[in-house]
Design an enzyme around this catalytic site. Structure first.
Site, PDB file in Angstrom:
ATOM      1  N   ARG A 128      -7.562  -2.819  -0.318  1.00  0.00           N
ATOM      2  CA  ARG A 128      -8.594  -3.696  -0.046  1.00  0.00           C
ATOM      3  C   ARG A 128     -10.108  -3.343  -0.578  1.00  0.00           C
ATOM      4  O   ARG A 128      -9.970  -2.427  -1.370  1.00  0.00           O
ATOM      5  CB  ARG A 128      -9.353  -3.228   1.566  1.00  0.00           C
ATOM      6  CG  ARG A 128     -10.551  -4.409   1.973  1.00  0.00           C
ATOM      7  CD  ARG A 128      -9.985  -4.401   3.366  1.00  0.00           C
ATOM      8  NE  ARG A 128     -11.144  -2.955   4.376  1.00  0.00           N
ATOM      9  CZ  ARG A 128     -10.804  -2.635   5.379  1.00  0.00           C
ATOM     10  NH1 ARG A 128     -10.926  -3.961   6.169  1.00  0.00           N
ATOM     11  NH2 ARG A 128     -10.989  -1.750   5.756  1.00  0.00           N
ATOM     12  N   ARG A 157     -14.325   0.967   0.012  1.00  0.00           N
ATOM     13  CA  ARG A 157     -14.867   1.467   0.774  1.00  0.00           C
ATOM     14  C   ARG A 157     -14.821   2.820   1.017  1.00  0.00           C
ATOM     15  O   ARG A 157     -12.939   2.876   0.961  1.00  0.00           O
ATOM     16  CB  ARG A 157     -15.324   1.442   2.512  1.00  0.00           C
ATOM     17  CG  ARG A 157     -15.588  -0.364   2.981  1.00  0.00           C
ATOM     18  CD  ARG A 157     -16.146  -0.784   4.409  1.00  0.00           C
ATOM     19  NE  ARG A 157     -14.959  -0.566   4.964  1.00  0.00           N
ATOM     20  CZ  ARG A 157     -14.092  -0.701   6.033  1.00  0.00           C
ATOM     21  NH1 ARG A 157     -15.050  -1.387   6.189  1.00  0.00           N
ATOM     22  NH2 ARG A 157     -13.324  -0.510   6.772  1.00  0.00           N
ATOM     23  N   ARG A 168      -5.736   9.557   7.209  1.00  0.00           N
ATOM     24  CA  ARG A 168      -5.962   8.821   8.855  1.00  0.00           C
ATOM     25  C   ARG A 168      -4.655   8.839   9.156  1.00  0.00           C
ATOM     26  O   ARG A 168      -4.190   8.695   9.728  1.00  0.00           O
ATOM     27  CB  ARG A 168      -6.563   7.377   8.755  1.00  0.00           C
ATOM     28  CG  ARG A 168      -6.430   6.747   9.679  1.00  0.00           C
ATOM     29  CD  ARG A 168      -7.837   6.047   9.610  1.00  0.00           C
ATOM     30  NE  ARG A 168      -7.105   4.557   9.120  1.00  0.00           N
ATOM     31  CZ  ARG A 168      -7.565   3.384   7.703  1.00  0.00           C
ATOM     32  NH1 ARG A 168      -8.579   4.729   7.027  1.00  0.00           N
ATOM     33  NH2 ARG A 168      -7.348   2.636   7.595  1.00  0.00           N
TER      34      ARG A 168
END
Length: 213
Positions: A128, A157, A168
């Site tokens: 992204r 980001r 994560r």
């Protein structure tokens, strides 16, 4: 039918949950919706959760488990069954859910596990990019900007960067594997290959759920 849906971030769990709810007319219970409803309705557990959230603290397991129990006891579940999404997140919550279902006289009938190679999820989740001027979101592989775009015009980001995504996923795998093992031991897990077209994934889920009905 009373179901759980599980899968790592980026596996397409939300998309497939919506399709299951649409086709099989079960009640979709997501953790976020449940918390918002409990707080809005000022239930005992909702007020307790709000007291933690207002202080910026994590909501403890016993409160989360209590909110789930309140939700599963409601009348719409008795008529339609449920698809629980985003809970349990830990093995302790899975044990608590076992107790809740037993106390409510509800039987869990299946766990849909959308299985996908974590390395492919890193590509999905870390692709992204955001346009600096417009804030528009793109994906390097699946939804790139115009051909020959200048990478300097875009940024990522921090939590979309590959290192963050890997961390994560590692946390999710460590938390999720004992839960999958727990339900697999009870012969409830149905593994669905997640690295396929969305409609093909749903067709595989449909086959499983049609047999369970």
């Amino acid at each position: 039918m009373n179901l759980l849906i599980m899968g790592l971030p980026g596996a397409g769990k939300g998309t497939q949950a919506a399709k299951i709810v649409g086709k099989f007319d079960v009640v979709h219970i997501s953790t976020g919706d449940m918390f918002r409803a409990a707080m809005a309705n000022q239930t005992e557990m909702g007020l307790l959760a709000k007291s933690y959230i207002d202080k910026g603290d994590l909501v403890p397991d016993e409160v989360t488990n209590g909110i789930v129990k309140e939700r599963l006891a409601q009348d719409d579940i008795k008529g339609k069954g449920f698809l629980l999404d985003g809970y349990p997140r830990t093995i302790e919550q899975a044990y608590a859910l076992d107790d809740t279902l037993k106390n409510l006289g509800i039987q869990l009938e299946g766990v849909i596990n959308i299985d996908i190679d974590p390395t492919k999820l890193v590509e999905r989740l870390s692709g992204r990019i955001i346009h600096r001027e417009t804030g528009e979101t793109f994906h390097k592989v699946f939804n790139p900007p115009a051909e020959g775009y200048d990478e300097k015009d875009y940024y990522q980001r921090e939590d979309d960067k590959p290192e963050s995504v890997k961390r994560r996923l590692e946390v999710n795998i460590a938390q999720g594997q004992p839960i999958i093992d727990h339900y697999r031991a009870a012969n409830l897990v149905h593994d669905i290959e997640g690295d396929q077209d969305i409609e093909v994934v749903f067709a595989d889920i449909e086959k499983v759920l049609s047999k369970l009905q």
